[in-house]
Enzyme design. Structure first.
Site, PDB file in Angstrom:
ATOM      1  N   ILE A 141      -6.888   8.939  -1.055  1.00 56.45           N
ATOM      2  CA  ILE A 141      -7.500   8.422   0.421  1.00 56.45           C
ATOM      3  C   ILE A 141      -6.621   7.375   0.646  1.00 56.45           C
ATOM      4  CG2 ILE A 141      -9.141   7.114  -0.147  1.00 56.45           C
ATOM      5  CD1 ILE A 141      -9.277   9.915   2.619  1.00 56.45           C
TER       6      ILE A 141
ATOM      7  N   ASN B 136      -6.514  -0.894  -1.225  1.00 57.84           N
ATOM      8  CA  ASN B 136      -7.066   0.104  -0.170  1.00 57.84           C
ATOM      9  C   ASN B 136      -8.411  -0.182   0.372  1.00 57.84           C
ATOM     10  OD1 ASN B 136      -6.654   2.864   1.122  1.00 57.84           O
ATOM     11  ND2 ASN B 136      -8.567   3.183   0.032  1.00 57.84           N
TER      12      ASN B 136
ATOM     13  N   HIS C  84       1.494   5.073  -2.691  1.00 56.43           N
ATOM     14  CA  HIS C  84       1.600   6.617  -2.278  1.00 56.43           C
ATOM     15  C   HIS C  84       2.957   7.091  -2.481  1.00 56.43           C
ATOM     16  CE1 HIS C  84      -2.299   6.988  -0.202  1.00 56.43           C
ATOM     17  NE2 HIS C  84      -2.061   5.767  -0.060  1.00 56.43           N
TER      18      HIS C  84
ATOM     19  N   HIS D 114      -3.656   0.681  -6.383  1.00 53.26           N
ATOM     20  CA  HIS D 114      -4.101   1.333  -4.994  1.00 53.26           C
ATOM     21  C   HIS D 114      -5.442   0.755  -4.573  1.00 53.26           C
ATOM     22  CE1 HIS D 114      -5.838   4.612  -2.744  1.00 53.26           C
ATOM     23  NE2 HIS D 114      -4.629   4.327  -2.064  1.00 53.26           N
TER      24      HIS D 114
ATOM     25  N   HIS E 178       0.926  -1.251  -0.237  1.00 51.94           N
ATOM     26  CA  HIS E 178      -0.031   0.105   0.097  1.00 51.94           C
ATOM     27  C   HIS E 178       0.838   1.324   0.060  1.00 51.94           C
ATOM     28  CE1 HIS E 178      -3.329   2.684   2.085  1.00 51.94           C
ATOM     29  NE2 HIS E 178      -3.322   2.914   0.919  1.00 51.94           N
TER      30      HIS E 178
END
Length: 901
Positions: A901, A755, A564, A751, A559
């Protein structure tokens, strides 16, 4: 009328011959005019190169013909969104801005021509004017004016905006009605700083996209100057209103000035390789000059921040409030070591019961404050009233099942770590002189005992039936350090699975290892599924340790790191080197929205020293250092592509006759099955887009902005790996398609897969504990832990699970991170203005959108196929994480464009 004769004199000033008739030259009435050369203008006006507008501030006076005097009236409408900023400022500054609005002097616009002046060969003078406030609705304010635009002005290529309010404003769009080419809408969706903060004007280009070599002559200088401003000079502390993109290492995770215990190593550089993050320029710490001081807010370029316009800002504010206000207060009430005493108290966390655990109330004031918090939360807020996760709602005991344990490695929260076993016995690649015998304790005898009736070990490997979840080599070097920390423990782990005839995975054995004191030998224990009570509970405890390892790897690597963290350098490089009018910028932009904002928030409260990750996950203070090791040893850009990743892990092989050109090793592999369909759709869309703008194959290699972009990603953004041989080259359209598809896949599909299932699969934390706090019990009658295990194995398991405060922290955060906002922008649903204005690109997007709708139907069909046991069975949650669309809330599906997010 004849054009006047222009001659050049020795003093570098153009002179216009006198004529007996008067003329109006760009607003200057005179029988003759002077046209000044740029060198003299720069000397006279002292205009500094590098500030937007230095060229069009030049005085350009030329004689014009009668035809050139003709003009059209262009009506300009500016829409400003009601947000924080200019509409929520102090009474004094707001009063001043109301006056400027009243007299029509608050927003200044300039129209920029795409063409050069044919007489001077220079940029045409801009057409300037103020817009006046005409209407205000609940959510937006309208400003309007009329411009006199000469017919000789040519096509409008850009607008310049100056905000004369005392605060920033959010500019939604500008519409020009009456231009020769038809109504022109320029989408802005950007914060405009006040001229009192920064006198530079903002530029917005029209929706037409241009490669650098195709840029209209009148816009070339503006294209270059805008990129210069976005890069900055690398000095000084950044201000909140700025839009400068620059790089720095991760040197702000610790807080050594606050406490020595909060000092953390710098991530980025030879010692601890890591991707780069956005530079803030904050001062250095007194106790550790290598570290940057922390502050109450973290700079990101202004347009990267969530605006009040976006509903998702509400989720970000919830997360910020949770991390900075509520959880710290709760932590003062709940002891870090307080565990759940019975499983029913875990059930009470969900909305059918009490929303806070029972506590050891040590004094009256603490008990009173706790009851007050409970009352407030029940009546006014919703932070700690947890919904029942979908798997638990379908099957209350789902987490105990070995079949579910195996299924989730293929269709759960972290479906991208399982590997095919190709060699036997399993061996470590660590230095044997340091870590002891590399051979695994999972022997042939153990495996053949567990798979009896199916095949022997050689046949199992040949038939591709054995798979492993292997965290042994990654975790073993950290074991001694982590074990010195309070409230956690660690092993190196391997988990072996067998592929059954119905394509489900059956766990065969778990190996837990730790170095002995001299580090030349290991203590290795193997646990297997068992029917008798002692073996069954030992197996459950071993699974808890493995799940804690897998959950930590998921959060820190699958993740955070892969999506990110590694994406932030792409965002920075794109804004530094690709103009806003570059077609690749416009293709990538929706995939980068708000990523830097959520990353900054992560550095504030999630991955920072003593943040949620460090306080609640097994590696604790070594969590981020562990992610650096993975980046150094394992991360490769080329393996971020889904097909390459599957092949690398042995989960697929190339097969030109198979769908997607790949034959899956496990046919019922939901993440791969759905992911490859999504990958193909993305790749076709990117291919159509690239082919449209790069008609000539040589244009990719000659595109100076594109080449600088890719060079900086490799050598600066991911500079610690710049010399790796696996970096793709960027010479052809095929190279570009593969690179862009990989980036788009990571920011959207990958993602989404790791997520939006977080709350469903980890919300009931016994299914995916974030930490294992106790060692496996030793079979020693004199050991108190063994005695407790034998008398109350359920209590022993609860003591191993996260504590009350750890569970509350993680569940609260996951509830927000798994949430879709009401106005989420899902892949293929929202078309960008520049795509819509180009008929060919619009048609390609509609094909892409249609494929994604088709994918939804395919996924629905797969989830009702009883033959696919990994996605359709009694009590099993269907696999929908790669289903493109979703409604708001925690849905366990939906693929947004970006990591927002």
């Amino acid at each position: 009328m004849l054009r006047t004769q222009i001659n050049q004199s020795k003093n570098n000033i153009f002179q216009v011959s006198k004529k007996p008739w008067p003329c109006n030259v760009h607003g200057i009435s005179a029988p003759w005019a002077l046209v000044w050369s740029r060198p003299l203008i720069q000397r006279k006006l002292k205009v500094k190169r590098g500030s937007v507008g230095w060229r069009y501030n030049n005085i350009k006076a030329v004689a014009v013909t009668e035809a050139e005097k003709k003009s059209v009236k262009v009506r300009v409408t500016v829409t400003v969104q009601l947000t924080g900023g200019v509409f929520s400022q102090s009474i004094i500054s707001r009063g001043l801005d109301d006056i400027t609005d009243l007299i029509g002097k608050s927003i200044k616009l300039e129209l920029v021509s795409s063409d050069l002046d044919p007489k001077t060969g220079q940029e045409k003078k801009t057409i300037k004017g103020y817009v006046r406030k005409t209407a205000q609705k609940q959510e937006e304010v309208k400003y309007e004016t009329e411009f006199e635009v000469p017919t000789s002005f040519g096509e409008v290529g850009a607008i310049l905006v100056e905000n004369e309010h005392h605060k920033e404003m959010y500019l939604k769009d500008v519409v020009l009605d009456g231009v020769i080419t038809g109504p022109l809408r320029i989408s802005c969706n950007s914060w405009i700083h006040s001229k009192y903060d920064n006198p530079s004007k903002r530029v917005f280009f029209t929706h037409k996209s241009f490669l650098p070599s195709e840029t209209p002559e009148g816009l070339k200088w503006l294209r270059e100057e805008e990129l210069v401003q976005l890069r900055g000079n690398g000095h000084g502390e950044r201000k909140s209103y700025e839009r400068i993109y620059d790089y720095d290492v991760y040197n702000d995770l610790g807080d050594p000035d606050k406490s020595d215990d909060l000092k953390r190593p710098v991530l980025g550089g030879k010692k601890n390789p890591y991707p780069r993050r956005c530079r803030t320029g904050r001062p250095r710490c007194h106790k550790d000059p290598a570290s940057e001081k922390r502050s109450s807010s973290v700079y990101i370029p202004r347009d990267e921040a969530f605006s009040d316009v976006k509903g998702q800002a509400n989720h970000t504010k919830e997360l910020y409030s949770l991390l900075h206000d509520l959880l710290p207060d709760l932590q003062t009430l709940i002891d870090e070591s307080d565990e759940f005493l019975v499983f029913s108290r875990i059930d009470d966390l969900f909305k059918e019961g009490d929303n806070l655990p029972s506590l050891k109330e040590k004094d009256f004031l603490k008990a009173l404050f706790l009851r007050l918090i409970r009352a407030i939360l029940k009546t006014e807020q919703n932070f700690l009233r947890f919904d029942t996760p979908s798997p638990m709602d379908r099957d209350r005991f789902f987490w105990l099942s070995d079949e579910e344990f195996g299924r989730q490695t293929l269709a759960g929260l972290n479906p991208c770590c399982l590997q095919l076993v190709t060699e036997w016995p399993l061996k470590s690649k660590l230095d044997a002189e340091v870590f002891g015998c590399p051979k695994s304790a999972i022997t042939t005898e153990i495996v053949e005992r567990e798979i009896r009736g199916f095949c022997n070990i050689d046949e199992a490997i040949k038939q591709k039936k054995l798979f492993v979840l292997d965290y042994h080599d990654l975790l073993l070097p950290f074991v001694e350090q982590v074990r010195q920390l309070e409230g956690t423990t660690l092993y190196g782990s391997r988990t072996l699975f067998f592929l059954t005839p119905d394509d489900t995975l059956r766990p065969l054995a778990i190996e837990l290892a730790r170095p002995l004191k001299d580090r030349k030998e290991q203590c290795k224990r193997v646990f297997t599924p068992c029917w008798h009570s002692t073996g069954l509970w030992l197996w459950r405890l071993a699974k808890a340790h493995v799940l804690a390892h897998d959950t930590g790897y998921h959060q820190l690597v699958s993740h955070w790191l892969r999506t990110h963290c590694c994406t932030e350098p792409y965002v920075i490089a794109t804004n530094r080197h690709l103009s806003a009018m570059h077609p690749i910028y416009r293709l990538l932009h929706p995939h980068f929205r708000y990523t830097m904002e959520i990353n900054a928030l992560a550095r504030e409260g999630l991955i920072n020293a003593d943040g949620t990750i460090e306080s609640s996950f097994t590696p604790k203070k070594y969590s981020m250092l562990l992610s650096s090791v993975v980046y150094d040893k394992q991360w490769q850009f080329d393996l971020q592509a889904l097909p390459a990743d599957l092949i690398h892990r042995g989960m697929a092989v190339k097969d030109p006759n198979a769908p997607h050109g790949l034959k899956l090793t496990i046919e019922d592999y939901p993440y791969a099955n759905d992911g490859l369909l999504l990958w193909d759709a993305i790749k076709q869309w990117v291919t159509d887009y690239v082919n449209h703008y790069y008609a000539d194959p040589n244009q990719v290699e000659s595109d100076k902005e594109l080449q600088a972009w890719w060079e900086e990603i490799r050598t600066v953004g991911h500079g610690d790996k710049k010399d790796e041989p696996w970096w793709p080259v960027l010479n052809t359209k095929q190279d570009l398609v593969e690179i862009i598809t990989t980036i788009v896949w990571i920011t959207s599909g990958h993602h989404a897969a790791v997520n939006f299932g977080q709350y469903n699969y980890a919300g009931y934390f016994p299914n995916r504990p974030t930490i294992a706090r106790t060692d496996m019990p030793k079979e020693d009658p004199s050991d108190p832990e063994w005695k407790l295990f034998m008398e109350k194995p359920e209590v022993a398991l609860l003591k191993c699970f996260p504590s009350q405060i750890q569970a509350i922290k993680v569940m609260s955060v996951l509830g927000i991170l798994s949430n879709h906002s009401p106005d989420e922008e899902y892949l293929g649903q929202t078309i960008e203005p520049s795509w819509e204005d180009d008929p060919i690109v619009k048609a390609a997007f509609e094909v892409f959108s249609g494929k994604l709708k088709e994918l939804e139907g395919i996924i629905d069909g797969r989830n009702t196929d009883r033959k696919l046991r990994n996605r359709s069975d009694a009590g099993v949650v269907p696999y929908e994480l790669l289903k493109p669309s979703s409604g708001p809330g925690v849905t366990g599906k939906g693929v947004p464009y970006s990591i927002s997010i």
